[in-house]
Design a protein around this motif. Structure first.
Motif, short mmCIF file in Angstrom:
data_model
loop_
_atom_site.label_atom_id
_atom_site.label_comp_id
_atom_site.label_asym_id
_atom_site.label_seq_id
_atom_site.Cartn_x
_atom_site.Cartn_y
_atom_site.Cartn_z
N ARG A 17 0.86 -1.14 -0.04
CA ARG A 17 0.03 0.01 0.13
C ARG A 17 0.90 1.32 0.06
O ARG A 17 1.82 1.33 0.67
CB ARG A 17 -0.84 -0.11 1.12
N HIS A 18 0.65 2.16 -0.84
CA HIS A 18 1.30 3.54 -0.92
C HIS A 18 0.66 4.32 0.16
O HIS A 18 -0.52 4.44 0.16
CB HIS A 18 1.15 4.20 -2.62
N ARG A 19 1.53 4.96 1.04
CA ARG A 19 0.99 5.59 2.19
C ARG A 19 1.79 6.95 2.05
O ARG A 19 2.99 6.98 2.06
CB ARG A 19 1.10 4.99 3.42
N ILE A 20 0.89 8.14 2.19
CA ILE A 20 1.67 9.44 2.46
C ILE A 20 1.59 9.74 3.93
O ILE A 20 0.52 9.62 4.56
CB ILE A 20 0.54 10.62 1.63
N PRO A 21 2.58 10.12 4.44
CA PRO A 21 2.90 10.17 5.68
C PRO A 21 2.06 11.78 6.15
O PRO A 21 2.45 12.75 5.60
CB PRO A 21 4.24 10.48 6.09
N ALA A 22 0.88 11.68 6.95
CA ALA A 22 0.13 12.93 7.26
C ALA A 22 -0.01 12.95 8.65
O ALA A 22 -0.02 12.12 9.68
CB ALA A 22 -1.00 12.62 6.49
N ASP A 23 -0.08 14.26 9.03
CA ASP A 23 0.05 14.78 10.36
C ASP A 23 -1.67 14.52 11.00
O ASP A 23 -2.46 15.12 10.30
CB ASP A 23 0.30 16.07 10.56
N PHE A 388 4.73 23.67 3.63
CA PHE A 388 3.40 22.88 3.33
C PHE A 388 3.89 21.60 3.07
O PHE A 388 4.66 21.09 2.19
CB PHE A 388 2.86 23.56 1.97
N ASP A 389 3.07 20.59 3.65
CA ASP A 389 3.65 19.14 3.73
C ASP A 389 3.15 18.52 2.40
O ASP A 389 2.35 19.05 1.72
CB ASP A 389 3.09 18.53 5.03
N VAL A 390 3.45 17.20 2.23
CA VAL A 390 3.35 16.51 1.07
C VAL A 390 1.89 16.11 0.99
O VAL A 390 1.19 16.24 -0.36
CB VAL A 390 3.78 15.28 1.04
N THR A 391 1.20 16.15 1.98
CA THR A 391 -0.49 15.90 2.01
C THR A 391 -1.31 17.32 1.26
O THR A 391 -1.97 17.24 0.47
CB THR A 391 -0.88 15.84 3.20
N PHE A 392 -0.74 18.41 1.62
CA PHE A 392 -1.15 19.76 1.13
C PHE A 392 -0.86 19.94 -0.44
O PHE A 392 -1.55 20.32 -1.11
CB PHE A 392 -0.56 20.82 1.91
#
Length: 424
Positions: A17-23, A388-392
């Motif tokens: 599973r590809h997962r984006i590390p998010a706060d 700005f993080d990767v989720t943004f």
């Protein structure tokens, strides 16, 4: 993007599973994958798989071989993807992208196909049940004076430096107007100036004319109006925009001709020879369109002219969207609603205004958005350096591609309209 430990899914038991590390404090609904009611995930999976089989898309679910032809949609984690859509519809679809659960080789291409066939994704009998499963827009997003200020600040007060990374030097954040398609040897800044000049011409802005601008942006329209010899009052609810606009106007030596006010459109006073409002009506909300058009009329001196630039959508689609909480309203533009041409004409008429000119530039907006998206993605490291993080960044890339797809599929249009008092 990072790869997590492989996790079994119902679609394939071996694909990581590809997962984006998010706060989780900033992105709780991206980190948390919802649990829809029993049976809903299976229904969503069945509906979407059948829809994908009919669409001009190449779809890869988990480790399965891709099927179909067209731009490729790769779903890394089908289980999470279908669960999110089953629980939250298009909001879940967007959050799944933010979480890194799906990707595309041509993001606007995939989204254009989906936008062009949006009515085919759900069978007609189930569409009648739409009101039972879509989310209602939060009351706090309504366009009251307090709500409007918070909605505007959510988007426009993110960071002037962020917008500088992908806008042209004029800092114009609305559709440009290019000379011709497909060959466009001009710069985006030139095309933006053409758009502004057409609006100023529509409104009859020239020497010694008094202009009210509702929605300052970063001041480029006010600057060009002042360079024509006009006296300009321009209103914004964004402190970040106000500060940069004031600085740009001072640097251009136009402070004696332009007054930038941190003020709601409902607080405008005085009368003006011309009123211009560029892509601001979309932020007003349908409940307040009557107030907005009365404010335009009340600001107009006898014989004056109003030039509007507005994104539009089909009227039936607008009615369906009116109270719906969408991915865009949740994450990008809270409180907004894109009007239809019919809604503009009807609300203008009730305020004593008539539309006497109406011209569309939808293809031009698609091109504008393509250029913004390419600049944004090319400067991802600089966006990250701003905090700005990767989720943004995935959210913003999806927003720009989603918007571009709306215009490429003709789901959306953008219009320049001239309104005058009493015309029919």
């Amino acid at each position: 993007m990072t790869l997590s430990t492989p996790r079994a899914t119902r679609e394939d038991q071996s694909v990581p599973r590809h997962r984006i590390p998010a706060d989780p404090r900033s992105w709780p609904d991206v980190v948390r994958c919802p649990e829809p009611p029993t049976g809903h995930t299976a229904i969503a999976r069945g509906l979407l798989r059948r829809a994908f089989a009919r669409l001009p898309l190449r779809v890869r679910l988990g480790g399965q071989a891709p099927a179909g032809h067209g731009p490729e949609l790769t779903v890394h984690d089908p289980d999470a993807f279908f669960r999110r859509i089953a629980a939250d519809g298009l909001i879940g679809f967007g959050e799944s992208y933010m979480a890194g659960e799906w990707d595309a080789d041509d993001l606007p291409g995939v989204l254009t196909v989906l936008a062009a066939h949006v009515d085919e994704l759900v069978p007609a009998p189930l569409r009648r049940l739409r009101a039972a499963w879509v989310r209602r827009r939060p009351e706090a997003q309504r366009g009251t004076p307090e709500g409007a200020r918070e909605n505007v600040q959510h988007h426009y007060d993110l960071s002037n430096e962020l917008f500088e990374l992908f806008l042209d030097p004029s800092m114009t954040y609305s559709s440009a107007v290019f000379t011709a398609f497909p060959a466009r040897p001009e710069t985006l800044e030139t095309a933006q100036h053409r758009k502004i000049d057409r609006l100023l011409d529509l409104a009859g802005v020239g020497p010694d004319r008094r202009l009210l601008e509702i929605g300052t942006g970063w001041g480029e329209l006010a600057l060009r109006a002042a360079a024509r010899g006009a006296e300009v009052v321009t209103l914004t609810l964004s402190a970040e925009q106000r500060d940069l606009a004031v600085r740009r106007i001072a640097e251009a030596g136009m402070s004696d001709r332009v007054s930038v006010r941190l003020q709601d459109y409902r607080e405008a006073r005085g009368t003006y020879d011309a009123v211009v409002s560029v892509e601001m009506i979309e932020a007003v909300g349908a409940d307040y369109w009557p107030v907005y058009f009365r404010s335009l009329r009340d600001a107009l001196a006898p014989g004056g002219r109003i030039a509007l630039q507005s994104i539009t959508m089909p009227h039936t689609r607008m009615l369906l969207t009116d109270r719906t909480h969408t991915w865009i309203s949740k994450y990008v533009f809270p409180g907004g609603l894109i009007p239809s041409r019919r809604a503009i004409e009807e609300h203008a008429a009730r305020a004593g205004l008539g539309v006497v000119s109406d011209e569309g530039y939808g293809d031009h907006y698609a091109e504008t958005l393509r250029l913004w998206r390419e600049r944004f993605t090319a400067r991802a490291d600089e966006v990250a350096a701003l905090g700005f993080d990767v989720t943004f960044r995935r959210m913003w890339e999806l927003y720009l591609a989603y918007s571009e797809a709306g215009f490429r599929s003709r789901y959306l249009d953008v219009r320049q309209l001239l309104l005058v008092e009493g015309a029919r």
